[in-house]
Design a protein around this motif. Sequence first.
Motif, mmCIF file in Angstrom:
data_model
loop_
_atom_site.group_PDB
_atom_site.id
_atom_site.type_symbol
_atom_site.label_atom_id
_atom_site.label_comp_id
_atom_site.label_asym_id
_atom_site.label_seq_id
_atom_site.Cartn_x
_atom_site.Cartn_y
_atom_site.Cartn_z
ATOM 1 N N THR A 19 -0.938 18.069 -5.695
ATOM 2 C CA THR A 19 0.194 17.172 -5.877
ATOM 3 C C THR A 19 0.363 16.417 -4.566
ATOM 4 N N ALA A 20 0.913 15.233 -4.650
ATOM 5 C CA ALA A 20 1.100 14.419 -3.456
ATOM 6 C C ALA A 20 2.345 13.561 -3.600
ATOM 7 N N THR A 21 2.873 13.190 -2.442
ATOM 8 C CA THR A 21 3.975 12.250 -2.343
ATOM 9 C C THR A 21 3.491 11.089 -1.483
ATOM 10 N N PHE A 41 0.860 -1.172 0.000
ATOM 11 C CA PHE A 41 0.000 0.000 0.000
ATOM 12 C C PHE A 41 0.899 1.224 0.000
ATOM 13 N N ALA A 42 0.299 2.413 -0.084
ATOM 14 C CA ALA A 42 1.107 3.624 -0.225
ATOM 15 C C ALA A 42 0.472 4.783 0.534
ATOM 16 N N PRO A 43 0.800 4.941 1.808
ATOM 17 C CA PRO A 43 0.248 6.073 2.549
ATOM 18 C C PRO A 43 0.787 7.401 2.020
ATOM 19 N N THR A 44 -0.067 8.403 2.059
ATOM 20 C CA THR A 44 0.305 9.742 1.610
ATOM 21 C C THR A 44 1.239 10.380 2.628
ATOM 22 N N LEU A 45 2.370 10.889 2.152
ATOM 23 C CA LEU A 45 3.320 11.599 3.005
ATOM 24 C C LEU A 45 3.072 13.095 2.983
ATOM 25 N N ASP A 46 2.631 13.592 1.831
ATOM 26 C CA ASP A 46 2.441 15.028 1.655
ATOM 27 C C ASP A 46 1.348 15.246 0.630
ATOM 28 N N LEU A 47 0.462 16.193 0.912
ATOM 29 C CA LEU A 47 -0.604 16.546 -0.014
ATOM 30 C C LEU A 47 -0.670 18.065 -0.078
ATOM 31 N N HIS A 48 -0.471 18.613 -1.254
ATOM 32 C CA HIS A 48 -0.526 20.064 -1.440
ATOM 33 C C HIS A 48 -1.715 20.376 -2.338
ATOM 34 N N VAL A 49 -2.664 21.146 -1.821
ATOM 35 C CA VAL A 49 -3.897 21.450 -2.550
ATOM 36 C C VAL A 49 -3.963 22.946 -2.831
ATOM 37 N N GLN A 50 -4.374 23.268 -4.030
ATOM 38 C CA GLN A 50 -4.647 24.657 -4.397
ATOM 39 C C GLN A 50 -6.112 24.748 -4.803
ATOM 40 N N ARG A 95 7.189 7.136 -10.293
ATOM 41 C CA ARG A 95 7.147 6.075 -9.287
ATOM 42 C C ARG A 95 8.537 5.508 -9.120
ATOM 43 N N GLY A 96 9.081 5.680 -7.932
ATOM 44 C CA GLY A 96 10.348 5.059 -7.597
ATOM 45 C C GLY A 96 10.089 3.744 -6.885
ATOM 46 N N SER A 97 11.124 3.153 -6.330
ATOM 47 C CA SER A 97 10.950 1.881 -5.635
ATOM 48 C C SER A 97 10.246 2.062 -4.289
ATOM 49 N N GLN A 98 10.362 3.248 -3.682
ATOM 50 C CA GLN A 98 9.703 3.498 -2.404
ATOM 51 C C GLN A 98 8.882 4.784 -2.372
#
Length: 145
Positions: A135-137, A84-93, A112-115
């Motif tokens: 945008t999100a990481t 799974f992939a939890p969101t680390l950062d979410l920037h909304v405009q 998409r990297g390996s991690q």
Amino acid sequence: METHARRGLFWELVAGRTAPSPAAETLGWELLSVDPEQGTIEVAFHAGERFVNPVGVVQGGFLAAMLDDTLGPALVATLPEGQFAPTLDLHVQFLRPARPGRLVGRGRVVRRGSQVCFMSGELLGPDGEPVAVATATAQIRAIRA
């Protein structure tokens, strides 16, 4: 959309073998299309009257949640079973007010990297024009039992 060959949390939901999360149900999440090879997704949400602020437009936190529930699944659809992939950062405009009703989210995996992965997307109003972009990481992790 063929789902029988794919496995994992996202595909269990798509195939109807598991229920959507309570958050997705609250937002009225509906899958419109997904292309895991391209890392793209289109989903719809129902912004109910309970989502509005005192001036009658959808409160920004709900729009941010919709964008998070667009970008995250764009990535999760590409992952193998057990990840799974939890969101680390979410920037909304926020671009303009969003009225209650059907909103459409479009998301894509930018890199998409390996991690670590980067995504971007937009939330469209009923007129097809963006009300917010994001945008999100996210970080790919193994699901632990």
